[in-house]
Design an enzyme around this catalytic site. Sequence first.
Site, PDB file in Angstrom:
ATOM      1  N   HIS A 115       0.840  -1.207   0.000  1.00 14.08           N
ATOM      2  CA  HIS A 115       0.000   0.000   0.000  1.00 14.08           C
ATOM      3  C   HIS A 115       0.868   1.247   0.000  1.00 14.08           C
ATOM      4  CE1 HIS A 115       0.363   0.972   4.398  1.00 14.08           C
ATOM      5  NE2 HIS A 115       0.452  -0.343   4.547  1.00 14.08           N
ATOM      6  N   ASP A 144       6.462   1.174   6.414  1.00 16.58           N
ATOM      7  CA  ASP A 144       5.030   0.893   6.317  1.00 16.58           C
ATOM      8  C   ASP A 144       4.361   1.922   5.418  1.00 16.58           C
ATOM      9  OD1 ASP A 144       2.535  -0.244   6.814  1.00 16.58           O
ATOM     10  OD2 ASP A 144       2.178   1.060   8.537  1.00 16.58           O
ATOM     11  N   GLU A 178      -5.134   1.561   2.722  1.00 15.79           N
ATOM     12  CA  GLU A 178      -5.017   0.469   3.690  1.00 15.79           C
ATOM     13  C   GLU A 178      -5.104   0.969   5.121  1.00 15.79           C
ATOM     14  OE1 GLU A 178      -3.052  -2.369   6.434  1.00 15.79           O
ATOM     15  OE2 GLU A 178      -2.454  -0.302   5.950  1.00 15.79           O
ATOM     16  N   GLU A 179      -4.562   2.152   5.381  1.00 14.50           N
ATOM     17  CA  GLU A 179      -4.509   2.649   6.757  1.00 14.50           C
ATOM     18  C   GLU A 179      -5.883   3.027   7.307  1.00 14.50           C
ATOM     19  OE1 GLU A 179      -2.096   2.216   8.518  1.00 14.50           O
ATOM     20  OE2 GLU A 179      -0.242   2.324   7.369  1.00 14.50           O
ATOM     21  N   GLU A 203       3.449  -6.135   3.856  1.00 14.39           N
ATOM     22  CA  GLU A 203       3.546  -5.349   5.085  1.00 14.39           C
ATOM     23  C   GLU A 203       4.956  -5.521   5.654  1.00 14.39           C
ATOM     24  OE1 GLU A 203       1.253  -3.316   7.137  1.00 14.39           O
ATOM     25  OE2 GLU A 203       0.524  -3.128   5.082  1.00 14.39           O
ATOM     26  N   HIS A 386       4.291   3.811  12.541  1.00  7.59           N
ATOM     27  CA  HIS A 386       3.294   4.858  12.748  1.00  7.59           C
ATOM     28  C   HIS A 386       3.764   5.956  13.697  1.00  7.59           C
ATOM     29  CE1 HIS A 386      -0.519   2.389  11.410  1.00  7.59           C
ATOM     30  NE2 HIS A 386       0.480   2.341  10.528  1.00  7.59           N
TER      31      HIS A 386
END
Length: 418
Positions: A115, A144, A178-179, A203, A386
């Site tokens: 993604h 990510d 995706e998030e 991922e 994140h």
Amino acid sequence: MDRAARHKMMHCGVAITVALAFQGAALAAAPVNQDLFARATQARPEVTSLLERLVNIDSGTGSEKGLDQVGAIVAAEAKKLGMRVDFSSAAPAVGHNLVATLSGTGTARILLMAHMDTVFADGTAAARPFRIQGERAYGPGVMDDKGGIVIALYAIRLLQQMQFTNFKQITLLVNTNEETSSKGTVKLIAALAQQHDVTLNLEPGRVADGLVVWRKGTADLQIDVKGKSAHAGVAPEAGRNAAMEAAHQMLQMATLGDDAKKTTVNFTVFHAGERSNVIPNAALVRGDMRATDAAEFDRVEQGMARMAEKKQIAGTEVSTRLVRGMPPMPATPRTAALAARAQAIYGELGMKLTMEGSGGAADANFASGAGAATLDGFGIVGGAIHTEDEYAELNSIAPRLYLLTRMIMDVSTTPVPR
């Protein structure tokens, strides 16, 4: 031996036991494919350069301009590899999902997923651009999942350099949202997963250099309470305190979690009242549920409805709602078989993968939910996901490229049972 040392030994023993369950084939590892590993090692500077280009573009979910820029770069790289590239709207999300396909001469159909969206706001790339410190690269989305995109593209490049075409089709899906649970891509994921023999999700690799063999599914929880307003000082007894009833409901429904089943129920948002001297006439509670077994969503949904009848404050009205999100990606015999293949391949390098589960959901959940043989975590190894300290381990590039490329070769040569 002190208590800490004994605990450490017990922890290591459990980890070794779990790892051995997946690495029987790796104990007598096949020799490393020297040609492939040399190419994977030599690719590191180019991989790092492309990663830098992608990281330095803001592409948070909802940032259409940035998503389109990242998509254009990925499309250009895929076309260099001779792949057919198609874009489709990600509505109701923004941007355009990318699907790149490459045809071969064999029979295996392999889906790679990554993604392009991140959790970071516009302006983050300028404030914290890509940088390298030692053997780590930093920047928004570096592991990510922009690292996953780059690993996928370069694995296909290595296959072409080695003139390996013993697959029917390799498909690369790059998602824009995706998030935020892939609302604009879930149907596409399910359709593609059903059309392929195996799905490998890009991922990030786990911090301990592992793959993900199961993930929890998700659900949103909601409790609505209606009460009656009154003056909190003059006549509180005339009111029906919705906040107090909501607190009661929240506490009793939290007991629906089940550690033995890996089911979590956490209430995380509470809204009630506007003034401290007024008994609130309404309250809203929202929460998060995670489970490895889809039946658990039914159990918790029914449990919430049943508990809503057990009120503490007479005269209030309580209603509940459970909205299913991503389905679970359970550990299955097919997952275990794929994991054993990956472990054997890593064993060729004299390395071992950890096989892990995650409370976090990903696009692999949707692929697995569609019935596809699915394995996750093939991206670059990294950590601090994140956060502003998110990083990718640059020394993981070569082994991870080797792992994904050899995995494609392996499932192309020995098909995965459907």
